[in-house]
Every structure is written in C-alpha cells, then in structure tokens.
Design an enzyme around this catalytic site. Structure first.
Site, mmCIF file in Angstrom:
data_model
loop_
_atom_site.group_PDB
_atom_site.id
_atom_site.type_symbol
_atom_site.label_atom_id
_atom_site.label_comp_id
_atom_site.label_asym_id
_atom_site.label_seq_id
_atom_site.Cartn_x
_atom_site.Cartn_y
_atom_site.Cartn_z
ATOM 1 N N GLY A 12 -25.130 7.579 -4.519
ATOM 2 C CA GLY A 12 -23.659 7.660 -4.422
ATOM 3 C C GLY A 12 -23.073 6.315 -4.010
ATOM 4 N N ALA A 14 -21.493 4.004 -5.471
ATOM 5 C CA ALA A 14 -20.178 3.547 -5.936
ATOM 6 C C ALA A 14 -19.051 4.250 -5.176
ATOM 7 C CB ALA A 14 -20.031 3.810 -7.434
ATOM 8 N N GLY A 18 -20.804 4.591 0.304
ATOM 9 C CA GLY A 18 -21.721 3.622 -0.301
ATOM 10 C C GLY A 18 -21.153 2.213 -0.236
ATOM 11 N N ASP A 43 -25.862 5.790 -8.858
ATOM 12 C CA ASP A 43 -24.706 6.685 -8.998
ATOM 13 C C ASP A 43 -24.832 7.359 -10.359
ATOM 14 O OD1 ASP A 43 -21.940 7.849 -8.793
ATOM 15 O OD2 ASP A 43 -21.899 6.576 -7.012
ATOM 16 N N GLY A 90 -22.859 12.774 -3.804
ATOM 17 C CA GLY A 90 -22.429 14.172 -3.797
ATOM 18 C C GLY A 90 -20.926 14.195 -3.744
ATOM 19 N N ALA A 131 -24.837 13.348 2.612
ATOM 20 C CA ALA A 131 -23.914 14.198 1.844
ATOM 21 C C ALA A 131 -23.868 15.604 2.429
ATOM 22 C CB ALA A 131 -24.351 14.246 0.389
ATOM 23 N N ASP A 160 -21.408 12.265 14.703
ATOM 24 C CA ASP A 160 -20.854 13.160 15.726
ATOM 25 C C ASP A 160 -21.224 12.661 17.125
ATOM 26 O OD1 ASP A 160 -20.119 15.269 13.648
ATOM 27 O OD2 ASP A 160 -22.249 15.023 13.326
ATOM 28 N N HIS A 188 -23.989 19.794 11.403
ATOM 29 C CA HIS A 188 -22.886 18.830 11.220
ATOM 30 C C HIS A 188 -21.729 19.604 10.581
ATOM 31 C CE1 HIS A 188 -20.578 15.310 10.271
ATOM 32 N NE2 HIS A 188 -20.615 15.580 8.985
HETATM 33 N N1 LIG Z 1 -23.039 13.577 7.549
HETATM 34 C C1 LIG Z 1 -21.938 12.903 7.817
HETATM 35 O O1 LIG Z 1 -21.711 12.533 8.980
HETATM 36 C C2 LIG Z 1 -20.952 12.558 6.748
HETATM 37 C C3 LIG Z 1 -19.867 11.729 7.050
HETATM 38 C C4 LIG Z 1 -18.949 11.414 6.058
HETATM 39 C C5 LIG Z 1 -19.127 11.929 4.769
HETATM 40 N N2 LIG Z 1 -20.170 12.725 4.491
HETATM 41 C C6 LIG Z 1 -20.423 13.226 3.134
HETATM 42 O O2 LIG Z 1 -20.993 12.160 2.353
HETATM 43 C C7 LIG Z 1 -20.747 12.417 0.958
HETATM 44 C C8 LIG Z 1 -20.182 11.177 0.294
HETATM 45 O O3 LIG Z 1 -18.895 10.893 0.809
HETATM 46 P P1 LIG Z 1 -17.995 9.741 0.144
HETATM 47 O O4 LIG Z 1 -16.751 9.685 0.934
HETATM 48 O O5 LIG Z 1 -18.793 8.501 -0.066
HETATM 49 O O6 LIG Z 1 -17.684 10.415 -1.271
HETATM 50 P P2 LIG Z 1 -17.263 9.699 -2.620
HETATM 51 O O7 LIG Z 1 -16.772 10.748 -3.543
HETATM 52 O O8 LIG Z 1 -16.393 8.518 -2.349
HETATM 53 O O9 LIG Z 1 -18.658 9.120 -3.160
HETATM 54 C C9 LIG Z 1 -19.705 9.943 -3.549
HETATM 55 C C10 LIG Z 1 -20.414 9.265 -4.706
HETATM 56 O O10 LIG Z 1 -21.527 10.088 -5.062
HETATM 57 C C11 LIG Z 1 -21.650 10.000 -6.474
HETATM 58 N N3 LIG Z 1 -22.476 11.095 -6.968
HETATM 59 C C12 LIG Z 1 -22.122 12.359 -7.309
HETATM 60 N N4 LIG Z 1 -23.182 13.023 -7.772
HETATM 61 C C13 LIG Z 1 -24.244 12.177 -7.712
HETATM 62 C C14 LIG Z 1 -25.596 12.277 -8.063
HETATM 63 N N5 LIG Z 1 -26.092 13.390 -8.604
HETATM 64 N N6 LIG Z 1 -26.388 11.204 -7.872
HETATM 65 C C15 LIG Z 1 -25.902 10.064 -7.359
HETATM 66 N N7 LIG Z 1 -24.615 9.896 -7.022
HETATM 67 C C16 LIG Z 1 -23.801 10.943 -7.200
HETATM 68 C C17 LIG Z 1 -20.203 10.038 -6.962
HETATM 69 O O11 LIG Z 1 -20.113 9.562 -8.312
HETATM 70 C C18 LIG Z 1 -19.551 9.112 -5.959
HETATM 71 O O12 LIG Z 1 -19.576 7.757 -6.393
HETATM 72 C C19 LIG Z 1 -19.813 13.630 0.936
HETATM 73 O O13 LIG Z 1 -20.571 14.813 0.704
HETATM 74 C C20 LIG Z 1 -19.218 13.642 2.333
HETATM 75 O O14 LIG Z 1 -18.746 14.915 2.693
HETATM 76 C C21 LIG Z 1 -21.087 13.051 5.457
HETATM 77 O O1 LIG Z 2 -15.808 16.079 7.625
HETATM 78 C C1 LIG Z 2 -16.157 15.751 6.492
HETATM 79 O O2 LIG Z 2 -16.072 16.473 5.494
HETATM 80 C C2 LIG Z 2 -16.718 14.375 6.296
HETATM 81 C C3 LIG Z 2 -17.771 14.077 7.269
HETATM 82 O O3 LIG Z 2 -18.735 15.078 7.328
HETATM 83 C C4 LIG Z 2 -17.218 13.758 8.645
HETATM 84 O O4 LIG Z 2 -17.668 14.344 9.619
HETATM 85 O O5 LIG Z 2 -16.346 12.866 8.735
#
Ligand SMILES: NC(=O)c1ccc[n+]([C@@H]2O[C@H](COP(=O)([O-])OP(=O)(O)OC[C@H]3O[C@@H](n4cnc5c(N)ncnc54)[C@H](O)[C@@H]3O)[C@@H](O)[C@H]2O)c1
Ligand SMILES: O=C(O)C[C@H](O)C(=O)O
Length: 332
Positions: A12, A14, A18, A43, A90, A131, A160, A188
């Site tokens: 992910g 892009a 990322g 990506d 994701g 993700a 967190d 989470h």
């Molecule tokens: N655990 C945490 O603390 C935490 C914190 C923030 C965000 N997140 C999660 O992280 C994920 C990414 O967030 P983001 O803001 O970067 O989202 P985003 O939409 O900006 O970027 C996600 C990227 O994943 C790519 N993608 C989709 N399917 C894919 C696949 N099969 N293989 C490879 N790449 C793929 C998309 O094309 C996109 O570029 C989300 O699920 C978000 O909820 C988790």
């Molecule tokens: O809350 C979300 O969906 C994004 C991420 O998991 C966060 O905690 O910021």
C-alpha cells in the site's frame, strides 16, 4: 565495513501511510542510522503510476542508506527475499465507520498476501500488520501462512500506546519522553483498554507512578480511556483522512524496538499471538505489554490486574473472538 542491506517491504506504498513511512525507513528511523535498506514497495495496478512517483521521489531524496527501490504491483516480486514486511495495503475506514467495517475487503487481501510471504520472504521475516482491522488481519495472515513462525507476525497498537503517552504528558504538562510503561490491551479498536496502572513518570526526584501524579482516577477511568480509544475517529473527523504521519512513525517505533530492543526498564505495546498470558484466550492476536531483546518479543509477566482492568481486558478479547468469526465468514 558497512552492514548488508535489509530488505523492507511496504504494501500500500502509494497510499497515505506509505507515503509518510517510506522516507522514514530510508532515513534510518526504523532500523537505525547505520543500517542500509532496500525498499520493496507494492501497490495495486490502478495505483501503479502513483507508486512510480513515490519511487521517483525516493531516488530524488538521495537517502544515503537507501541502496535500491523495487516498485511493483506483483506481490511475488514484492515479497521475494524480504526481511521485514509492513502490511499497510488495504482500505481505510471513513467517518462514522468502525474499523471492522472494512473487514471483508481487507481480510481477503491478507489471506492472499500470506501465501506470497510464506513462499517468498526470508524465513525469519518479521511481519507488522497495519491495515485495519489490524489484529484480525494479522490473525488471518498467520493462519494462511502456517510456516511463518507465529512469533514473527504482529500488529500495530504502538500508535495507541504513543497516543496514551501523549495524553498523559499533555495532562501533566511534561515531556512525553518522561512518561513510560502505559499498556494497550486488546484490539486496535474502540474496545481497546489503555491502562495507566503501571505507568511511571521520570522527574527530578526520580520515578513516580503516573496515577499518583495525575491524582484523578475518575479522569483516568473515563475521559482518558475514551480519548485514546476514539483518537483514530477524531483524526478522521478532523483530516477527512485517517492518521498517517503518526501511524507511520509508530510503525517505525514498533519495528525498531522489536529488532534493536526496548530500553532497560521500559515496555511497549504490540499486538502478538496470545499464549494465554493474563487469561487471554490463545488463538487471538491481542495487544500486550512486551519487552524486546535480540529480535524477540516477550510478554511482560506478573503485572497485578484489578477488577476494573479485568473487565476491560475481557471485553476487548471478546470483540476479537467475534471479529475472528466475522473474518472467516467473509472468507467463505
Ligand atoms: N493499526 C493502526 O494503528 C493504523 C493506523 C492508521 C491507519 N491504519 C490502516 O492502514 C490502512 C492504510 O491506511 P492509508 O491511510 O494509508 O490508506 P490509503 O487508502 O491512503 O492507502 C492504502 C493503499 O493500499 C493500496 N492497496 C489496496 N489494496 C492493496 C493490495 N491488495 N495490495 C497492495 N496495496 C493495496 C491502495 O491502492 C492504497 O494505495 C487502512 O486500513 C487504515 O485503516 C491502521
Ligand atoms: O482509526 C482508524 O480507522 C485509523 C487508524 O486505525 C487510527 O487509529 O488512526
């Protein structure tokens, strides 16, 4: 003599996180200032052009530690030979959604990428799932990559943990670096339990319990917990996008401490496969307090758990049990 380069996969790449994460890795924030890296950035096809733009910027930034960039939409090429895999690819939730609302799309991605990692990554590859829903995606990845040691599959709750440190430092008007040993228990998600029962604050007269200095159990049991639980949602509300710089920075903290070790007397929170510690059922990826040494994490044992904590720890475990069955129903 300079060290051999470590291959770091970011899926992910892009996307929002990322884009914030890859320069941090290339600058040494994840593996240290003397550790060369080769970035594998993955990506999907519709984001191929943007991914290539990220590669161009990585080259333009002329990071001395960055030895090569492999930008690809081919999951096998992306996973081949990697030592660290940060699974960010994701879909993020939007305002008003819970993290498990993105379950069906994201667990399928982790199921598919599990086999590529199992077959093509280095045997000791360390995996961090970012993700959402992060714990359950990590569990699915573990279950569909049975030959990857379960100790090598983790999920991100360090964000967190860092949020909890930040809230305490704001409340006491002290430096965040003076606060340590908060705990995030569980998922989470909005059921996570941010626990300050064992947290300490360093001051000129030594270390004191954070709880004693805050001297407001009512705040600690209500507003503090809620603020940390809801911080992701509050950021989505404010930015109209989910957290990215703090998520990327916390992902670096997670891997750095796992690989290079936690400082003496300090623990951090990591989502790891439960071994039944603290009565948490095995078969879940649950966030525990851990210390790390020589590339291995261990759950901190022997902490006293009061009745308030017990109820909260069980509630978040129960949500993970529900999420697990929901995930399997999405995969059928
Ligand atoms: N655990 C945490 O603390 C935490 C914190 C923030 C965000 N997140 C999660 O992280 C994920 C990414 O967030 P983001 O803001 O970067 O989202 P985003 O939409 O900006 O970027 C996600 C990227 O994943 C790519 N993608 C989709 N399917 C894919 C696949 N099969 N293989 C490879 N790449 C793929 C998309 O094309 C996109 O570029 C989300 O699920 C978000 O909820 C988790
Ligand atoms: O809350 C979300 O969906 C994004 C991420 O998991 C966060 O905690 O910021």
């Amino acid at each position: 003599m300079s060290k051999n380069a470590v291959r770091v996969l970011v899926t992910g790449a892009a996307g929002q996180i990322g884009y914030a994460l890859v320069p941090m890795v290339a600058r040494g924030a994840m593996l240290g200032p003397d550790q060369p890296v080769i970035l594998h950035i993955l990506d999907i096809e519709p984001a191929a052009e943007a991914l290539n733009g990220v590669k161009m910027e990585l080259i333009d930034a002329a990071f001395p530690l960055l030895k090569d960039v492999i930008a690809t939409t081919d999951v096998v090429e992306a996973c081949t030979g990697v030592d660290i895999a940060v699974m960010v690819g994701g879909f993020p939730r939007k305002e008003g959604m819970e993290r498990k609302d993105v379950m069906s799309k994201n667990v399928s991605i982790h199921k598919a990428q599990a086999s590529a990692l199992e077959k093509h990554a280095n045997t000791d590859c360390k995996v961090l799932v970012v993700a959402n829903p992060a714990n359950t995606n990590a569990l699915i990845l573990k279950e569909f990559a049975p030959s990857i040691p379960e100790k090598n599959i983790t999920c991100l709750t360090r964000l967190d943990h860092n949020r909890a440190l930040g809230q305490i430092s704001e409340r006491l008007d002290i430096q965040v670096s003076d606060v340590k040993n908060v705990i995030i228990w569980g998922n989470h998600s909005s059921t996570q339990y941010p626990d300050v029962s064992h947290a300490t604050v360093t001051s000129s007269d030594g270390q004191k319990p954070a709880r004693e200095l805050i001297a407001d159990d009512q705040w600690l049991r209500t507003e503090f917990i809620k603020t940390v639980q809801q911080r992701g949602a509050d950021i989505i509300k404010a930015r109209k996008l989910s957290s990215a710089l703090s998520a990327a920075s916390s992902a670096c903290d997670h891997i750095r401490d796992w690989v290079l070790g936690t400082p003496k007397g300090t623990w951090v929170s990591m989502g790891v496969y439960s071994d039944g510690s603290y009565g948490i059922p095995s078969g879940l990826i649950y966030s525990f307090p851990v210390t790390c040494e020589k590339g291995e994490w261990s759950i901190v044992q022997g902490l006293k758990i009061d009745e308030f904590s017990r109820t909260k720890m069980d509630a978040t475990a129960n949500e993970l049990i529900e999420e697990k069955s929901l995930a399997y129903s999405c995969l059928n």
